[in-house]
Design a protein around this motif. Structure first.
Motif, mmCIF file in Angstrom:
data_model
loop_
_atom_site.group_PDB
_atom_site.id
_atom_site.type_symbol
_atom_site.label_atom_id
_atom_site.label_comp_id
_atom_site.label_asym_id
_atom_site.label_seq_id
_atom_site.Cartn_x
_atom_site.Cartn_y
_atom_site.Cartn_z
ATOM 1 N N GLY A 94 49.915 -31.009 -0.630
ATOM 2 C CA GLY A 94 49.119 -32.224 -0.702
ATOM 3 C C GLY A 94 47.875 -32.121 0.146
ATOM 4 N N HIS A 95 47.399 -33.273 0.605
ATOM 5 C CA HIS A 95 46.175 -33.350 1.400
ATOM 6 C C HIS A 95 46.528 -33.827 2.802
ATOM 7 N N PHE A 96 46.204 -32.981 3.788
ATOM 8 C CA PHE A 96 46.601 -33.231 5.158
ATOM 9 C C PHE A 96 45.382 -33.417 6.047
ATOM 10 N N ALA A 97 45.568 -34.160 7.141
ATOM 11 C CA ALA A 97 44.484 -34.416 8.084
ATOM 12 C C ALA A 97 43.905 -33.095 8.596
ATOM 13 N N GLY A 98 42.586 -33.049 8.693
ATOM 14 C CA GLY A 98 41.915 -31.846 9.174
ATOM 15 C C GLY A 98 41.368 -30.975 8.070
ATOM 16 N N THR A 99 41.748 -31.274 6.813
ATOM 17 C CA THR A 99 41.220 -30.511 5.682
ATOM 18 C C THR A 99 40.045 -31.248 5.061
ATOM 19 N N SER A 100 39.229 -30.529 4.319
ATOM 20 C CA SER A 100 38.039 -31.121 3.710
ATOM 21 C C SER A 100 38.424 -32.071 2.580
ATOM 22 N N GLN A 101 37.528 -32.982 2.273
ATOM 23 C CA GLN A 101 37.757 -33.881 1.141
ATOM 24 C C GLN A 101 37.719 -33.086 -0.156
ATOM 25 N N LEU A 102 38.407 -33.606 -1.169
ATOM 26 C CA LEU A 102 38.451 -32.955 -2.470
ATOM 27 C C LEU A 102 38.047 -33.947 -3.548
ATOM 28 N N ALA A 103 37.455 -33.420 -4.617
ATOM 29 C CA ALA A 103 37.035 -34.240 -5.755
ATOM 30 C C ALA A 103 37.840 -33.841 -6.985
ATOM 31 N N PHE A 104 38.152 -34.833 -7.835
ATOM 32 C CA PHE A 104 38.956 -34.607 -9.025
ATOM 33 C C PHE A 104 38.315 -35.313 -10.215
ATOM 34 N N ASP A 105 38.446 -34.713 -11.385
ATOM 35 C CA ASP A 105 37.968 -35.360 -12.601
ATOM 36 C C ASP A 105 38.841 -36.574 -12.917
ATOM 37 N N VAL A 106 38.224 -37.610 -13.445
ATOM 38 C CA VAL A 106 38.953 -38.809 -13.827
ATOM 39 C C VAL A 106 39.977 -38.471 -14.920
ATOM 40 N N GLY A 107 41.129 -39.113 -14.860
ATOM 41 C CA GLY A 107 42.155 -38.893 -15.873
ATOM 42 C C GLY A 107 43.264 -37.965 -15.439
ATOM 43 N N ASN A 108 43.142 -37.350 -14.237
ATOM 44 C CA ASN A 108 44.153 -36.427 -13.744
ATOM 45 C C ASN A 108 45.004 -37.080 -12.661
ATOM 46 N N ASN A 109 46.276 -36.662 -12.579
ATOM 47 C CA ASN A 109 47.097 -37.051 -11.441
ATOM 48 C C ASN A 109 46.555 -36.379 -10.189
ATOM 49 N N VAL A 110 46.588 -37.092 -9.074
ATOM 50 C CA VAL A 110 46.099 -36.551 -7.805
ATOM 51 C C VAL A 110 47.236 -36.594 -6.794
ATOM 52 N N LEU A 111 47.735 -35.426 -6.405
ATOM 53 C CA LEU A 111 48.818 -35.359 -5.431
ATOM 54 C C LEU A 111 48.288 -35.687 -4.039
ATOM 55 N N LEU A 112 48.907 -36.661 -3.376
ATOM 56 C CA LEU A 112 48.581 -36.976 -1.993
ATOM 57 C C LEU A 112 49.498 -36.215 -1.040
ATOM 58 N N LEU A 113 50.797 -36.286 -1.278
ATOM 59 C CA LEU A 113 51.753 -35.593 -0.422
ATOM 60 C C LEU A 113 53.035 -35.326 -1.188
ATOM 61 N N LYS A 114 53.527 -34.118 -1.023
ATOM 62 C CA LYS A 114 54.836 -33.753 -1.573
ATOM 63 C C LYS A 114 55.603 -33.062 -0.455
ATOM 64 N N PHE A 115 56.661 -33.726 -0.010
ATOM 65 C CA PHE A 115 57.470 -33.248 1.111
ATOM 66 C C PHE A 115 58.877 -33.068 0.600
ATOM 67 N N GLN A 116 59.360 -31.833 0.605
ATOM 68 C CA GLN A 116 60.645 -31.551 -0.014
ATOM 69 C C GLN A 116 61.538 -30.783 0.954
ATOM 70 N N ALA A 117 62.773 -31.248 1.121
ATOM 71 C CA ALA A 117 63.733 -30.609 2.021
ATOM 72 C C ALA A 117 64.721 -29.780 1.215
ATOM 73 N N ARG A 118 65.009 -28.591 1.736
ATOM 74 C CA ARG A 118 66.014 -27.723 1.121
ATOM 75 C C ARG A 118 66.971 -27.233 2.192
ATOM 76 N N PRO A 119 68.291 -27.153 1.893
ATOM 77 C CA PRO A 119 69.249 -26.646 2.891
ATOM 78 C C PRO A 119 68.861 -25.238 3.327
ATOM 79 N N SER A 120 68.895 -25.001 4.637
ATOM 80 C CA SER A 120 68.429 -23.719 5.165
ATOM 81 C C SER A 120 69.410 -22.579 4.919
ATOM 82 N N MET A 121 70.690 -22.890 4.743
ATOM 83 C CA MET A 121 71.694 -21.843 4.608
ATOM 84 C C MET A 121 72.161 -21.657 3.167
#
Length: 207
Positions: free
Chosen positions: A160-187
């Motif tokens: 996704g888009h995190f603090a400290g990164t540059s702004q991004l531009a997207f064409d109208v009509g597209n989904n725009v991911l803000l954040l995707k945080f996914q947990a997976r078991p480590s073992m």
């Protein structure tokens, strides 16, 4: 000879002025990004800039939606599509999300998950427009849904888009991911397409 030297000096002065102007513009853009200000270069595009809210489990973005365009802020806090997908191939399961219409123009979107006075997890969403008008909403989040997200026993993947990164531009009509945080078991080798996590994105509204 004097004329030749004059032309050389004139060209050199022009090049130096152009470089100083370019450097000043780059510095201004960097400062605007650091302080969370959008630079709208093309008003027909969607812009996103992540802002640091200085608080755990809180995310913030400045967003620009072109005039007349309709978008919704969508969120899921449970079964998240596999992190293996590249950004342009991400699944956006809007039918399983909570989605909230947002107005066009420049907005400040804040999303957080915090404990309430009864020690229960609550999801908070605040949207503020350029005039300072705010709309907010909150609802409960189950402990079992939060456990994989806050536990150190899980490997976590983020996109996704995190603090400290540059702004991004997207064409109208597209989904725009803000954040995707996914947990997976480590073992454990996880093969399922969906696992616990969070996902926030902007989705265009079909007209």
């Amino acid at each position: 000879m004097i004329l030749f030297l004059f032309v050389i000096c004139l060209i050199g002065s022009h090049l130096r002025t152009s470089w100083l102007l370019y450097d000043a513009n780059q510095t201004l853009r960097r400062y605007r990004t650091e302080f969370g200000h959008l630079s709208i270069e093309d008003p027909s595009k969607v812009y996103v800039l992540a802002v640091d809210p200085h608080q755990e489990l809180t995310w913030q973005w400045r967003v620009y939606i072109p005039p007349g365009e309709k978008y919704e802020l969508c969120s899921i806090c449970r079964d998240i599509p596999g992190i293996k997908y590249q950004p342009d191939d991400l699944k956006f399961p809007k039918q399983r999300s909570s989605h909230y219409p947002i107005e066009d123009g420049e907005l400040l979107i804040t999303i957080s998950i915090q404990r309430d006075g009864q020690d229960r997890w609550r999801f908070h969403r605040v949207i503020q427009n350029a005039q300072g008008e705010r709309s907010d909403m909150s609802w409960g989040v189950r402990d079992e849904d939060m456990a994989p997200i806050i536990s150190d026993k899980f490997v976590k993947g983020m996109r996704g888009h995190f603090a400290g990164t540059s702004q991004l531009a997207f064409d109208v009509g597209n989904n725009v991911l803000l954040l995707k945080f996914q947990a997976r078991p480590s073992m454990t080798t996880v093969t399922e397409d969906e696992t616990a996590g969070l996902m926030f994105w902007l989705s265009p509204v079909d007209r």
